[in-house]
Design a protein around this motif. Structure first.
Motif, PDB file in Angstrom:
ATOM      1  N   LEU B 528     -32.894  11.345  38.374  1.00  0.00           N
ATOM      2  CA  LEU B 528     -33.348  11.879  37.092  1.00  0.00           C
ATOM      3  C   LEU B 528     -33.020  13.375  37.079  1.00  0.00           C
ATOM      4  N   PRO B 529     -31.894  13.743  36.449  1.00  0.00           N
ATOM      5  CA  PRO B 529     -31.493  15.149  36.484  1.00  0.00           C
ATOM      6  C   PRO B 529     -32.419  16.000  35.626  1.00  0.00           C
ATOM      7  N   SER B 530     -32.377  17.313  35.828  1.00  0.00           N
ATOM      8  CA  SER B 530     -33.156  18.214  34.970  1.00  0.00           C
ATOM      9  C   SER B 530     -32.641  18.117  33.547  1.00  0.00           C
ATOM     10  N   TYR B 531     -33.559  18.252  32.589  1.00  0.00           N
ATOM     11  CA  TYR B 531     -33.121  18.284  31.191  1.00  0.00           C
ATOM     12  C   TYR B 531     -32.306  19.546  30.946  1.00  0.00           C
ATOM     13  N   LYS B 532     -31.322  19.444  30.083  1.00  0.00           N
ATOM     14  CA  LYS B 532     -30.574  20.647  29.699  1.00  0.00           C
ATOM     15  C   LYS B 532     -30.027  20.482  28.296  1.00  0.00           C
ATOM     16  N   ILE B 533     -29.578  21.588  27.720  1.00  0.00           N
ATOM     17  CA  ILE B 533     -28.970  21.525  26.386  1.00  0.00           C
ATOM     18  C   ILE B 533     -27.593  20.919  26.529  1.00  0.00           C
ATOM     19  N   PRO B 534     -27.259  19.905  25.733  1.00  0.00           N
ATOM     20  CA  PRO B 534     -25.950  19.261  25.895  1.00  0.00           C
ATOM     21  C   PRO B 534     -24.807  20.243  25.636  1.00  0.00           C
ATOM     22  N   ASP B 535     -23.730  20.059  26.379  1.00  0.00           N
ATOM     23  CA  ASP B 535     -22.541  20.882  26.202  1.00  0.00           C
ATOM     24  C   ASP B 535     -21.688  20.246  25.102  1.00  0.00           C
ATOM     25  N   ILE B 536     -21.509  21.000  24.007  1.00  0.00           N
ATOM     26  CA  ILE B 536     -20.863  20.419  22.830  1.00  0.00           C
ATOM     27  C   ILE B 536     -19.433  19.970  23.130  1.00  0.00           C
ATOM     28  N   ARG B 537     -18.706  20.769  23.925  1.00  0.00           N
ATOM     29  CA  ARG B 537     -17.335  20.400  24.226  1.00  0.00           C
ATOM     30  C   ARG B 537     -17.284  19.062  24.956  1.00  0.00           C
ATOM     31  N   THR B 538     -18.178  18.896  25.950  1.00  0.00           N
ATOM     32  CA  THR B 538     -18.215  17.656  26.714  1.00  0.00           C
ATOM     33  C   THR B 538     -18.541  16.468  25.811  1.00  0.00           C
ATOM     34  N   VAL B 539     -19.495  16.669  24.897  1.00  0.00           N
ATOM     35  CA  VAL B 539     -19.893  15.585  24.002  1.00  0.00           C
ATOM     36  C   VAL B 539     -18.726  15.183  23.095  1.00  0.00           C
ATOM     37  N   LEU B 540     -18.088  16.171  22.457  1.00  0.00           N
ATOM     38  CA  LEU B 540     -17.013  15.848  21.510  1.00  0.00           C
ATOM     39  C   LEU B 540     -15.794  15.255  22.221  1.00  0.00           C
ATOM     40  N   LEU B 541     -15.495  15.766  23.417  1.00  0.00           N
ATOM     41  CA  LEU B 541     -14.367  15.196  24.161  1.00  0.00           C
ATOM     42  C   LEU B 541     -14.623  13.729  24.487  1.00  0.00           C
ATOM     43  N   ARG B 542     -15.875  13.437  24.825  1.00  0.00           N
ATOM     44  CA  ARG B 542     -16.213  12.050  25.167  1.00  0.00           C
ATOM     45  C   ARG B 542     -16.014  11.143  23.958  1.00  0.00           C
ATOM     46  N   VAL B 543     -16.439  11.602  22.773  1.00  0.00           N
ATOM     47  CA  VAL B 543     -16.271  10.820  21.540  1.00  0.00           C
ATOM     48  C   VAL B 543     -14.785  10.609  21.285  1.00  0.00           C
ATOM     49  N   TYR B 544     -14.014  11.696  21.386  1.00  0.00           N
ATOM     50  CA  TYR B 544     -12.591  11.617  21.111  1.00  0.00           C
ATOM     51  C   TYR B 544     -11.904  10.659  22.085  1.00  0.00           C
ATOM     52  N   GLN B 545     -12.241  10.795  23.373  1.00  0.00           N
ATOM     53  CA  GLN B 545     -11.572   9.956  24.370  1.00  0.00           C
ATOM     54  C   GLN B 545     -11.937   8.484  24.221  1.00  0.00           C
ATOM     55  N   SER B 546     -13.192   8.195  23.845  1.00  0.00           N
ATOM     56  CA  SER B 546     -13.576   6.793  23.656  1.00  0.00           C
ATOM     57  C   SER B 546     -12.804   6.183  22.501  1.00  0.00           C
ATOM     58  N   CYS B 547     -12.696   6.898  21.401  1.00  0.00           N
ATOM     59  CA  CYS B 547     -11.971   6.372  20.241  1.00  0.00           C
ATOM     60  C   CYS B 547     -10.497   6.203  20.597  1.00  0.00           C
ATOM     61  N   ALA B 548      -9.918   7.209  21.226  1.00  0.00           N
ATOM     62  CA  ALA B 548      -8.490   7.159  21.533  1.00  0.00           C
ATOM     63  C   ALA B 548      -8.194   6.014  22.490  1.00  0.00           C
ATOM     64  N   SER B 549      -9.042   5.827  23.494  1.00  0.00           N
ATOM     65  CA  SER B 549      -8.731   4.777  24.459  1.00  0.00           C
ATOM     66  C   SER B 549      -8.927   3.401  23.830  1.00  0.00           C
ATOM     67  N   PHE B 550      -9.869   3.288  22.887  1.00  0.00           N
ATOM     68  CA  PHE B 550     -10.009   2.002  22.193  1.00  0.00           C
ATOM     69  C   PHE B 550      -8.766   1.703  21.361  1.00  0.00           C
TER      70      PHE B 550
END
Lengths: 95, 740
Positions: B528-550
């Protein structure tokens, strides 16, 4: 149940007696005595730092449970908690 | 994996020769490794799979100077080189240079969490022993500081003997330092190579044991496992390296391994089962020594803000209620936000089809382009809005640390049927669409749990089933209500359809769990990692990569199959003259032509062929055709029924004409074709069947094998057929007895 190669009897000057982690309540705190090694769970937990004398605290008892080992927080299943032997430190029970 | 030579994924051939040096980027999970990786490589990343396995491969180009670039390989997060899961094994293999097609690794960057030094140094000691030039990126020092931990970085660097760079990935600090350090290490070979004298000291018996096992099994085989691999095989009983060694060298290795182990244990005067424990204690002892020398920290366990938040978020009642609220929001977003986007994608493709169609002369080519290619591409892209929205939420929840808590909350329920808490999000997502749901199983580290979750995810009642339910219920289930209008029969049937899939999934999971190989089970330890503010770049890259790989991976399979199905429905052509009988010589209306064409096509012939098989379900050949034609996607059944009942294909589930036509349809002897029981049998079939090409394609993509889509299709079709059969046979008998 191995005792981590240490052959001295489990006698401690001030602390409580050895017990299974699963018997702890929320907030109980102490140190690890030993972890059953003959399982992948035991090996992995030791790699994560659950070695003799590592500080350990029960954050949430029940099933599954949440424990703190040194600076890490981990969720484990209660049947695995039986594989961890712990000892309370005197006067630290806060639950 | 070591013998894999032919199957190189498109992602892994981009290393272009050996001139670009590979740099392995590794560390414990939850160290901010991915955020740091994204900050260093930005959009210059490629995502794929390692050949033949389900492990995700992520690599990015790192520009070090005008002339020097490195291929940064983001390895799966791992706690130890004693690989317990396929992900960890891949990471070790990349470090050892054992994967064909990978650029050779010239250096390693080990990301170390400053707030969890002890166990991060444990992994670092194993990595440094490999002898690669190593750079330590000491990350999250702000979190460490907030816990009262202060680290003397210069002293740590001196004791380790390799460069230590202070980074704060979330603030973008230390990136230039890290870049410069990597460049220096690559520029000047020989620097940053770990000095064995600074590493943990093992009894000489360890090295002697490795030597004697290498001698026993022969230099050739030993070289293929590597010296590190041989060492791991000795220490980790039933581990993945032992398995690999035994697979490679069946004859002698097993006995040799046993005797080396027992003599090592004897000479160390410990039990054989304690060998791994000795290694662990030596490494942790080394780490403790470093910490005592370089770190000041409180003597007692520290309560952090995360712990205080967790008292609420993991609370049995409050935490659970909040969790349900979060899930409700995700679910709502998947339905409501995606809907207009899906609608506009469909409209766009239908418009494109019409425009392109108008510029082409009618014939096979026009039909292929409009119905096959454009229609097929549209059927791929309609999934993108739901995938994007789901992964937006997943990435946010994951990056802020809440995902681990949700797995904790759901574990108690799911563990009963062999799943784990980590299965919940994929399964819940599958109620919207199984495609993003199956893609979300990547966060499950236990291979068997992940397989079971993938295999039962298509049983969740996805949004594509809704049109089938809506038309069958509105046409054939009477509008009765109970409890003074509070509960309607139609609503109850709809609810029942949603429950059928989920209720079937649990026993199926239980059975699959017993059938699948359980030897590689990963222990359930969830950090259970410490809570933190999400990193926007990491979040958007993940969305982009999921769509692209699909789109690139699953999409190509879907498009190819859509074209094949188009051909099966288009050929053989039936001459309009041959249809003259139906309309008495007058010009045949186009929807009648379409209906007859479909009936005479290969798919239509298949429908006639299987009629004896679907008759016991209460279906005639037309329903059979509709079921077969809906193989690409369940909702196709509606437009196929529309075509078959001569309404043209422009019908949808709200079409009054289709409802009327279905109600009027009869068997050749004049009995009505559809009754409430037939409708139920059809709905149950569609609730349980695997009629969704996109799902099967994504299962192939995620498991790397055609076996699993075949298994999914086989078991779900069998289940669907048997249950529809039971519903119809029992239903008609009850109706005959006057119960319905």
């Amino acid at each position: 149940m191995t005792t981590n190669g240490s052959s001295e009897p489990l006698e401690f000057v001030n602390g409580g007696s050895e017990e299974a982690l699963s018997s702890w309540q929320n907030g109980d705190e102490g140190v690890v005595v030993s972890v059953e090694e003959d399982s992948r769970f035991g090996i992995r937990l030791q790699e994560l730092g659950a070695l003799p004398d590592a500080r350990i605290r029960m954050l949430l008892s029940g099933s599954p449970i949440v424990i703190q080992i040194e600076d890490g927080r981990f969720c484990i299943r209660s049947e695995d908690a039986d594989k961890i032997r712990v000892r309370r430190l005197p006067g630290v029970r806060t639950g | 994996m070591t013998t894999e030579t032919s199957d190189i994924t498109p992602a892994s051939d981009a290393g272009i020769g050996s001139r670009i040096p590979g740099v392995a980027f590794l560390g414990n999970p939850n160290t901010g490794k991915t955020t740091l990786f994204n900050a260093l490589t930005g959009m210059r990343q490629r995502v794929g799979n390692y050949p033949g396995v389900t492990v995700e491969r992520k690599a990015g180009r790192l520009k070090l100077s005008e002339t020097l670039e490195a291929e940064l390989l983001d390895l799966p997060g791992l706690y130890s080189l004693a690989a317990a899961s396929p992900d960890e094994l891949i990471a070790v293999d990349v470090l050892l240079g054992r994967i064909d097609g990978e650029p050779s690794v010239k250096a390693a960057v080990c990301v170390v969490d400053a707030s969890n030094l002890q166990r991060n140094l444990f992994l670092l000691s194993q990595v440094m022993e490999l002898g690669l030039p190593t750079v330590v990126a000491l990350n999250m020092s702000d979190v460490a500081a907030s816990r009262g931990i202060s680290i003397d970085v210069d002293h740590l660097q001196k004791l380790l003997g390799v460069p230590v760079v202070l980074t704060r990935a979330n603030k973008g600090e230390g990136l230039e330092d890290l870049r410069t350090t990597i460049r220096n290490v690559l520029d000047r070979p020989g620097t940053a190579e770990p000095d064995p004298a600074r590493l943990p000291t093992f009894p000489a018996e360890f090295a002697a044991a490795v030597d004697s096992l290498v001698y026993e099994i022969g230099g050739g085989d030993a070289a293929r496992v590597s010296r590190t691999g041989v060492g791991r095989a000795i220490l980790d009983r039933d581990g993945l390296f032992e398995k690999r060694l035994l697979e490679m060298n069946r004859s002698g290795a097993s006995g040799a391994l046993q005797s080396v182990r027992s003599s090592l244990a004897q000479s160390l005067e410990i039990a054989e089962s304690d060998l791994a424990g000795v290694e662990i204690r030596i490494r942790h002892g080394w780490a403790r020594g470093l910490i005592q020398a370089c770190v000041q920290r409180p003597d007692t366990l520290v309560q952090t803000a995360s712990d205080r938040i967790d008292r609420w978020l993991t609370h049995p009642l409050f935490g659970f209620a909040l969790f349900m609220g979060v899930m409700g929001l995700v679910f709502q977003a998947l339905y409501a936000w995606a809907d207009p986007l899906i609608g506009s994608i469909e409209a766009l493709f239908s418009l494109t089809g019409n425009v392109v169609g108008a510029y082409m002369s009618p014939g096979p080519l026009q039909s292929l382009v409009v119905d096959g290619v454009i229609g097929g591409a549209g059927s791929v892209l309609v999934f993108v809005p739901q995938i994007a929205i789901l992964f937006l939420f997943l990435a946010l929840l994951e990056d802020c640390g809440y995902m681990a808590r949700s797995a904790f909350l759901m574990d108690r329920i799911l563990a009963k049927c062999g799943l784990s808490g980590k299965s919940f999000i994929p399964l819940m997502s599958s109620f919207a669409c199984a495609v993003p749901g199956i893609m979300a199983t990547r966060s499950i580290d236990d291979r068997r749990t992940r397989m079971v979750t993938i295999l039962i995810a298509p049983l969740m009642s996805c949004s594509a089933r809704l049109p089938v339910y809506v038309i069958m219920i509105s046409a054939f289930i009477p509008q009765q209500s109970y409890l003074g209008g509070l509960v309607g029969l139609q609503g109850l049937v709809l609810l029942a359809m949603y429950c059928v899939g989920a209720a079937t999934a649990l026993p199926v999971a239980w059975v699959l769990n017993r059938l699948l190989d359980r030897r590689e089970a990963a222990p359930f330890i969830l950090e259970l990692p410490s809570y933190k503010i999400p990193d926007i770049r990491t979040v958007l890259l993940r969305v982009y990569q999921s769509c692209a790989s699909f789109i690139t991976r699953a999409g190509s399979i879907i498009l190819a199959a859509a074209i094949v199905l188009w051909a099966l429905a288009y050929y053989p052509r039936i001459e309009p003259a041959a249809m003259g009988t139906t309309a008495g010589g007058a010009a045949t209306p186009s929807h009648i032509v379409a209906s007859q064409q479909l009936a005479g096509s290969y798919i239509g012939q298949a429908g006639h062929f299987i009629e004896p098989a679907v008759r016991p379900l209460g279906w005639d050949w037309r329903i059979g055709v509709a079921a077969i034609a809906s193989f690409p996607a369940r909702e196709v059944v509606i437009s196929t029924l529309g075509t078959l009942f001569s309404l043209g294909d422009g019908v949808d589930e709200s079409s009054e004409e289709l409802r009327a036509a279905l109600s009027k349809a009869t068997w050749p002897d004049g009995r009505p074709l559809f009754t409430a029981v037939t409708a139920l049998s059809l709905m149950v079939f569609f609730a349980l069947c695997a009629q969704c090409l996109a799902t099967l394609a994504v299962i192939k993509r995620e498991t790397g094998s055609w076996l699993w889509p075949a298994v999914t299709f086989g078991y779900m079709t069998t289940l669907a057929y048997v249950c529809a059969l039971l519903v119809y046979q029992i239903g008609t008998r009850l109706a005959g007895g006057g119960f319905l």
